[in-house]
Scaffold this motif. Structure first.
Motif, PDB file in Angstrom:
ATOM      1  N   THR A  89       0.835  -1.195   0.000  1.00 33.31           N
ATOM      2  CA  THR A  89       0.000   0.000   0.000  1.00 33.31           C
ATOM      3  C   THR A  89       0.871   1.246   0.000  1.00 33.31           C
ATOM      4  OG1 THR A  89      -1.654  -1.199   1.235  1.00 33.31           O
ATOM      5  CG2 THR A  89      -1.809   1.183   1.280  1.00 33.31           C
ATOM      6  N   THR A  90       0.718   2.087  -1.023  1.00 35.17           N
ATOM      7  CA  THR A  90       1.554   3.272  -1.113  1.00 35.17           C
ATOM      8  C   THR A  90       0.814   4.534  -0.661  1.00 35.17           C
ATOM      9  OG1 THR A  90       0.898   3.392  -3.417  1.00 35.17           O
ATOM     10  CG2 THR A  90       3.057   2.468  -2.948  1.00 35.17           C
TER      11      THR A  90
ATOM     12  N   PRO B 189       2.056   5.225 -10.404  1.00 30.30           N
ATOM     13  CA  PRO B 189       1.400   6.528 -10.203  1.00 30.30           C
ATOM     14  C   PRO B 189       1.935   7.310  -9.003  1.00 30.30           C
ATOM     15  CG  PRO B 189      -0.159   4.709  -9.960  1.00 30.30           C
ATOM     16  CD  PRO B 189       1.081   4.138 -10.502  1.00 30.30           C
ATOM     17  N   ASP B 190       2.527   6.606  -8.016  1.00 25.73           N
ATOM     18  CA  ASP B 190       3.021   7.320  -6.839  1.00 25.73           C
ATOM     19  C   ASP B 190       4.526   7.516  -6.849  1.00 25.73           C
ATOM     20  OD1 ASP B 190       0.540   5.719  -4.826  1.00 25.73           O
ATOM     21  OD2 ASP B 190       0.623   7.801  -5.498  1.00 25.73           O
TER      22      ASP B 190
ATOM     23  N   VAL C 205       9.526   4.758  -5.792  1.00 26.23           N
ATOM     24  CA  VAL C 205       8.271   4.655  -5.046  1.00 26.23           C
ATOM     25  C   VAL C 205       8.610   4.249  -3.612  1.00 26.23           C
ATOM     26  CG1 VAL C 205       6.005   3.571  -4.982  1.00 26.23           C
ATOM     27  CG2 VAL C 205       7.212   3.809  -7.150  1.00 26.23           C
ATOM     28  N   ALA C 206       7.981   4.920  -2.639  1.00 25.27           N
ATOM     29  CA  ALA C 206       8.201   4.546  -1.235  1.00 25.27           C
ATOM     30  C   ALA C 206       7.230   3.423  -0.886  1.00 25.27           C
ATOM     31  CB  ALA C 206       7.966   5.758  -0.337  1.00 25.27           C
ATOM     32  N   MET C 207       7.770   2.226  -0.645  1.00 29.34           N
ATOM     33  CA  MET C 207       6.929   1.068  -0.315  1.00 29.34           C
ATOM     34  C   MET C 207       6.997   0.792   1.180  1.00 29.34           C
ATOM     35  SD  MET C 207       5.410  -0.211  -2.863  1.00 29.34           S
ATOM     36  CE  MET C 207       5.409  -1.608  -3.924  1.00 29.34           C
ATOM     37  N   PRO C 208       5.953   0.143   1.733  1.00 30.59           N
ATOM     38  CA  PRO C 208       5.979  -0.136   3.183  1.00 30.59           C
ATOM     39  C   PRO C 208       7.122  -1.069   3.543  1.00 30.59           C
ATOM     40  CG  PRO C 208       3.803  -0.521   2.283  1.00 30.59           C
ATOM     41  CD  PRO C 208       4.700  -0.256   1.124  1.00 30.59           C
TER      42      PRO C 208
END
Lengths: 99, 135
Positions: B34-35, B83-84, B91-94
């Protein structure tokens, strides 16, 4: 002599079963104790019923809490039944005593 | 009777705490990619914090004091098409490790079962005490 002895026994029984604020007769004192035990057993049974109904209706009650309240009600009612049985046996034993 | 019931209460609290831990672990696993989250940025790993509760007579229950968010830096993954993704294409991932979450899940399950067996043992002790009166 014998009659006086019986009176002393009756006083001892009265003293043994006395409950604070209970009625005067020995039967009343024991009945008050039994009633208190019945009330607490009944309260636990009602709690268990409410918890089971809430769980069945889908309320956010956890399963283990319901099962544990059912178990508490079970233990309490078994204890109460055992107590009543003992009281009845004691009563029968006393009635069997020759005068 | 109250000492017997306080043992049952402690086990019930333990089971509730382990259920909470399982819920938190499952939400961590579900949000592993979840981003977007309500606070902005990627989902942050949640961790329940347990606290001992004094019930008197040296008996301690447990309660969930809070659920803490992990404050470490999120994992950066290079994916310009996402998109993020930011200006550099990252992308910053959890920061969630699936293996760690599975281990937490198994630990929670075993602890739950252990508490259930304490309840079972308490029940058996009560029954055997009651059997003194029978016969």
């Amino acid at each position: 002599m014998v009659i006086k002895g019986a009176e002393q026994v009756a006083n001892a029984i009265k003293g043994g079963f006395a409950v604070d604020g209970a009625k005067d007769s020995p039967e009343g004192a024991f009945a008050a104790r039994l009633e208190k035990a019945l009330e607490s057993t009944n309260a636990l049974q009602l709690q268990a019923n409410d918890a089971s109904e809430a769980l069945a209706a889908g309320a956010p009650v956890s399963l283990h809490d319901t099962m544990i309240s059912v178990e508490k009600a079970d233990i309490s009612s078994r204890l109460f039944i055992s107590m009543t049985r003992k009281a009845l046996e004691a009563y029968k034993e006393m009635m069997r005593m020759p005068i | 009777m109250s000492t017997l019931f306080s043992a049952l209460k402690v086990s019930a609290q333990g089971m509730t705490a382990q259920r909470t831990r399982l819920n938190v672990t499952s939400s961590n696993i579900a949000n592993i990619q979840t981003t977007r989250s309500a606070e902005g940025g990627p989902y942050r790993r949640q961790d329940p914090v347990f606290q001992a509760v004094d019930l008197g007579d040296g008996v301690s229950g447990v309660e969930v004091e809070s659920i803490e968010s992990d404050q470490s830096e999120p994992r950066k993954v290079y994916d310009p098409g996402h998109p993020d993704s930011d200006a550099d294409g990252y992308v910053a991932m959890p920061n969630i490790n699936l293996v760690e979450e599975m281990v937490n899940m198994i630990t929670a399950q075993r602890a739950y079962e252990a508490n259930a067996s304490v309840v079972d043992t308490t029940k058996k002790m009560a029954r055997s005490a009651l059997s003194i009166g029978e016969g």
